[in-house]
Motif scaffolding. Structure first.
Motif, PDB file in Angstrom:
ATOM      1  N   ALA A 140     -18.612  10.913  -3.866  1.00  0.00           N
ATOM      2  CA  ALA A 140     -17.168  11.088  -4.273  1.00  0.00           C
ATOM      3  C   ALA A 140     -16.120   9.867  -3.859  1.00  0.00           C
ATOM      4  O   ALA A 140     -15.014   9.794  -4.263  1.00  0.00           O
ATOM      5  CB  ALA A 140     -16.418  12.239  -3.717  1.00  0.00           C
ATOM      6  N   VAL A 141     -16.863   8.855  -3.435  1.00  0.00           N
ATOM      7  CA  VAL A 141     -15.960   7.778  -2.870  1.00  0.00           C
ATOM      8  C   VAL A 141     -15.795   6.958  -4.033  1.00  0.00           C
ATOM      9  O   VAL A 141     -16.711   6.420  -4.749  1.00  0.00           O
ATOM     10  CB  VAL A 141     -16.857   7.016  -1.890  1.00  0.00           C
ATOM     11  CG1 VAL A 141     -15.943   5.681  -1.482  1.00  0.00           C
ATOM     12  CG2 VAL A 141     -16.994   8.039  -0.589  1.00  0.00           C
ATOM     13  N   VAL A 142     -14.376   6.728  -4.177  1.00  0.00           N
ATOM     14  CA  VAL A 142     -13.947   5.796  -5.176  1.00  0.00           C
ATOM     15  C   VAL A 142     -13.036   4.428  -4.622  1.00  0.00           C
ATOM     16  O   VAL A 142     -12.165   4.832  -3.938  1.00  0.00           O
ATOM     17  CB  VAL A 142     -13.085   6.407  -6.338  1.00  0.00           C
ATOM     18  CG1 VAL A 142     -12.649   5.617  -7.252  1.00  0.00           C
ATOM     19  CG2 VAL A 142     -13.636   7.574  -6.929  1.00  0.00           C
ATOM     20  N   ARG A 143     -13.332   3.291  -5.019  1.00  0.00           N
ATOM     21  CA  ARG A 143     -12.498   2.208  -4.680  1.00  0.00           C
ATOM     22  C   ARG A 143     -11.560   1.794  -5.669  1.00  0.00           C
ATOM     23  O   ARG A 143     -11.936   1.518  -6.962  1.00  0.00           O
ATOM     24  CB  ARG A 143     -13.617   1.014  -4.418  1.00  0.00           C
ATOM     25  CG  ARG A 143     -14.386   1.286  -3.285  1.00  0.00           C
ATOM     26  CD  ARG A 143     -13.794   0.704  -1.903  1.00  0.00           C
ATOM     27  NE  ARG A 143     -14.973   1.068  -0.814  1.00  0.00           N
ATOM     28  CZ  ARG A 143     -14.568   1.125   0.083  1.00  0.00           C
ATOM     29  NH1 ARG A 143     -13.452   1.088   0.745  1.00  0.00           N
ATOM     30  NH2 ARG A 143     -15.413   1.525   1.366  1.00  0.00           N
ATOM     31  N   VAL A 144     -10.232   1.977  -5.579  1.00  0.00           N
ATOM     32  CA  VAL A 144      -9.223   1.436  -6.110  1.00  0.00           C
ATOM     33  C   VAL A 144      -8.256   0.526  -5.824  1.00  0.00           C
ATOM     34  O   VAL A 144      -7.752   0.598  -4.647  1.00  0.00           O
ATOM     35  CB  VAL A 144      -8.269   2.599  -6.860  1.00  0.00           C
ATOM     36  CG1 VAL A 144      -7.303   2.084  -7.812  1.00  0.00           C
ATOM     37  CG2 VAL A 144      -8.954   3.577  -7.335  1.00  0.00           C
TER      38      VAL A 144
ATOM     39  N   GLY B 298      -9.087  -1.914  -3.826  1.00  0.00           N
ATOM     40  CA  GLY B 298      -9.439  -2.237  -2.356  1.00  0.00           C
ATOM     41  C   GLY B 298      -9.141  -1.089  -1.538  1.00  0.00           C
ATOM     42  O   GLY B 298      -9.679  -0.886  -0.185  1.00  0.00           O
ATOM     43  N   ARG B 299      -8.694   0.085  -2.084  1.00  0.00           N
ATOM     44  CA  ARG B 299      -8.481   1.399  -1.330  1.00  0.00           C
ATOM     45  C   ARG B 299      -9.525   2.131  -1.381  1.00  0.00           C
ATOM     46  O   ARG B 299     -10.126   2.481  -2.532  1.00  0.00           O
ATOM     47  CB  ARG B 299      -7.078   1.985  -1.771  1.00  0.00           C
ATOM     48  CG  ARG B 299      -5.829   1.390  -1.548  1.00  0.00           C
ATOM     49  CD  ARG B 299      -4.712   2.010  -1.760  1.00  0.00           C
ATOM     50  NE  ARG B 299      -4.508   3.306  -1.058  1.00  0.00           N
ATOM     51  CZ  ARG B 299      -4.158   4.360  -1.234  1.00  0.00           C
ATOM     52  NH1 ARG B 299      -3.036   4.539  -2.331  1.00  0.00           N
ATOM     53  NH2 ARG B 299      -4.050   5.491  -0.672  1.00  0.00           N
ATOM     54  N   LYS B 300      -9.844   2.874  -0.373  1.00  0.00           N
ATOM     55  CA  LYS B 300     -10.976   4.111  -0.466  1.00  0.00           C
ATOM     56  C   LYS B 300     -10.405   5.223  -0.517  1.00  0.00           C
ATOM     57  O   LYS B 300      -9.523   5.822   0.089  1.00  0.00           O
ATOM     58  CB  LYS B 300     -11.715   4.001   0.863  1.00  0.00           C
ATOM     59  CG  LYS B 300     -12.765   4.978   0.812  1.00  0.00           C
ATOM     60  CD  LYS B 300     -13.464   5.107   2.308  1.00  0.00           C
ATOM     61  CE  LYS B 300     -14.458   6.258   2.276  1.00  0.00           C
ATOM     62  NZ  LYS B 300     -13.888   7.374   2.351  1.00  0.00           N
ATOM     63  N   LEU B 301     -10.667   5.941  -1.983  1.00  0.00           N
ATOM     64  CA  LEU B 301     -10.250   7.196  -2.227  1.00  0.00           C
ATOM     65  C   LEU B 301     -11.476   8.418  -2.409  1.00  0.00           C
ATOM     66  O   LEU B 301     -12.277   7.727  -2.493  1.00  0.00           O
ATOM     67  CB  LEU B 301      -9.202   7.252  -3.228  1.00  0.00           C
ATOM     68  CG  LEU B 301      -8.016   6.352  -2.941  1.00  0.00           C
ATOM     69  CD1 LEU B 301      -7.168   6.121  -4.483  1.00  0.00           C
ATOM     70  CD2 LEU B 301      -7.144   7.012  -2.001  1.00  0.00           C
ATOM     71  N   ASN B 302     -11.061   9.440  -2.650  1.00  0.00           N
ATOM     72  CA  ASN B 302     -12.255  10.292  -2.636  1.00  0.00           C
ATOM     73  C   ASN B 302     -11.779  11.543  -3.984  1.00  0.00           C
ATOM     74  O   ASN B 302     -10.644  11.714  -3.937  1.00  0.00           O
ATOM     75  CB  ASN B 302     -12.119  11.426  -1.477  1.00  0.00           C
ATOM     76  CG  ASN B 302     -12.581  10.634  -0.216  1.00  0.00           C
ATOM     77  OD1 ASN B 302     -13.509   9.866  -0.129  1.00  0.00           O
ATOM     78  ND2 ASN B 302     -11.812  10.622   0.582  1.00  0.00           N
ATOM     79  N   SER B 303     -12.893  11.504  -4.659  1.00  0.00           N
ATOM     80  CA  SER B 303     -12.459  12.111  -5.900  1.00  0.00           C
ATOM     81  C   SER B 303     -12.600  13.988  -5.836  1.00  0.00           C
ATOM     82  O   SER B 303     -13.808  14.189  -5.228  1.00  0.00           O
ATOM     83  CB  SER B 303     -13.686  12.150  -7.082  1.00  0.00           C
ATOM     84  OG  SER B 303     -13.625  12.734  -8.029  1.00  0.00           O
ATOM     85  N   MET B 304     -11.640  14.625  -5.975  1.00  0.00           N
ATOM     86  CA  MET B 304     -11.554  15.850  -5.695  1.00  0.00           C
ATOM     87  C   MET B 304     -12.395  16.719  -6.754  1.00  0.00           C
ATOM     88  O   MET B 304     -13.144  17.844  -6.139  1.00  0.00           O
ATOM     89  CB  MET B 304     -10.217  16.404  -5.645  1.00  0.00           C
ATOM     90  CG  MET B 304      -9.195  16.156  -4.558  1.00  0.00           C
ATOM     91  SD  MET B 304      -9.882  16.752  -2.875  1.00  0.00           S
ATOM     92  CE  MET B 304      -9.934  18.364  -3.234  1.00  0.00           C
ATOM     93  N   GLU B 305     -12.573  16.324  -7.789  1.00  0.00           N
ATOM     94  CA  GLU B 305     -13.631  16.759  -8.829  1.00  0.00           C
ATOM     95  C   GLU B 305     -15.074  16.780  -8.286  1.00  0.00           C
ATOM     96  O   GLU B 305     -15.638  17.950  -8.366  1.00  0.00           O
ATOM     97  CB  GLU B 305     -13.347  16.074 -10.065  1.00  0.00           C
ATOM     98  CG  GLU B 305     -14.333  16.934 -11.191  1.00  0.00           C
ATOM     99  CD  GLU B 305     -14.110  16.198 -12.630  1.00  0.00           C
ATOM    100  OE1 GLU B 305     -14.973  16.276 -13.398  1.00  0.00           O
ATOM    101  OE2 GLU B 305     -13.175  15.434 -12.786  1.00  0.00           O
TER     102      GLU B 305
ATOM    103  N   LYS C  15       0.963  -1.123  -0.169  1.00  0.00           N
ATOM    104  CA  LYS C  15       0.072   0.034   0.105  1.00  0.00           C
ATOM    105  C   LYS C  15       0.861   1.325  -0.139  1.00  0.00           C
ATOM    106  O   LYS C  15       1.891   1.163   0.729  1.00  0.00           O
ATOM    107  CB  LYS C  15      -0.940   0.007   1.214  1.00  0.00           C
ATOM    108  CG  LYS C  15      -1.744   1.318   1.278  1.00  0.00           C
ATOM    109  CD  LYS C  15      -2.688   0.973   2.494  1.00  0.00           C
ATOM    110  CE  LYS C  15      -3.547   2.049   2.844  1.00  0.00           C
ATOM    111  NZ  LYS C  15      -4.278   1.933   4.040  1.00  0.00           N
ATOM    112  N   THR C  16       0.536   2.218  -0.756  1.00  0.00           N
ATOM    113  CA  THR C  16       1.284   3.583  -0.782  1.00  0.00           C
ATOM    114  C   THR C  16       1.265   4.284   0.333  1.00  0.00           C
ATOM    115  O   THR C  16       0.028   4.530   0.877  1.00  0.00           O
ATOM    116  CB  THR C  16       0.876   4.405  -2.055  1.00  0.00           C
ATOM    117  OG1 THR C  16       0.843   3.548  -3.456  1.00  0.00           O
ATOM    118  CG2 THR C  16       1.837   5.787  -2.242  1.00  0.00           C
TER     119      THR C  16
END
Length: 70
Positions: A45-49, A51-58, A3-4
């Motif tokens: 804005a929740v995006v799964r990549v 298995g990681r949960k990230l949020n779309s700034m746009e 994981k980064t």
């Protein structure tokens, strides 16, 4: 694959990112954990990549502009 673990608190760097973590979103918005999660969910804005949960700034920006009446 590991994981980064790179996280930035520099808002100028974060403004140019497409996706940010919950912690980075908190930094950009200047709010607490619960509020940042609520905004991300309301903005859809929740995006799964991988298995990681990230949020779309746009989507976050669009949501804030809508709420602010712009």
């Amino acid at each position: 694959m590991e994981k980064t673990k790179y996280a930035s608190n520099d808002t100028e760097v974060l403004k140019n990112r497409l996706l940010v973590t919950d912690e980075e979103l908190r930094c950009v918005l200047g709010v607490g954990r619960k509020t940042a999660k609520a905004i991300a969910q309301q903005a859809d804005a929740v995006v799964r990549v991988n298995g990681r949960k990230l949020n779309s700034m746009e989507k976050i920006r669009q949501y804030i502009d809508t709420v602010a009446g712009k």
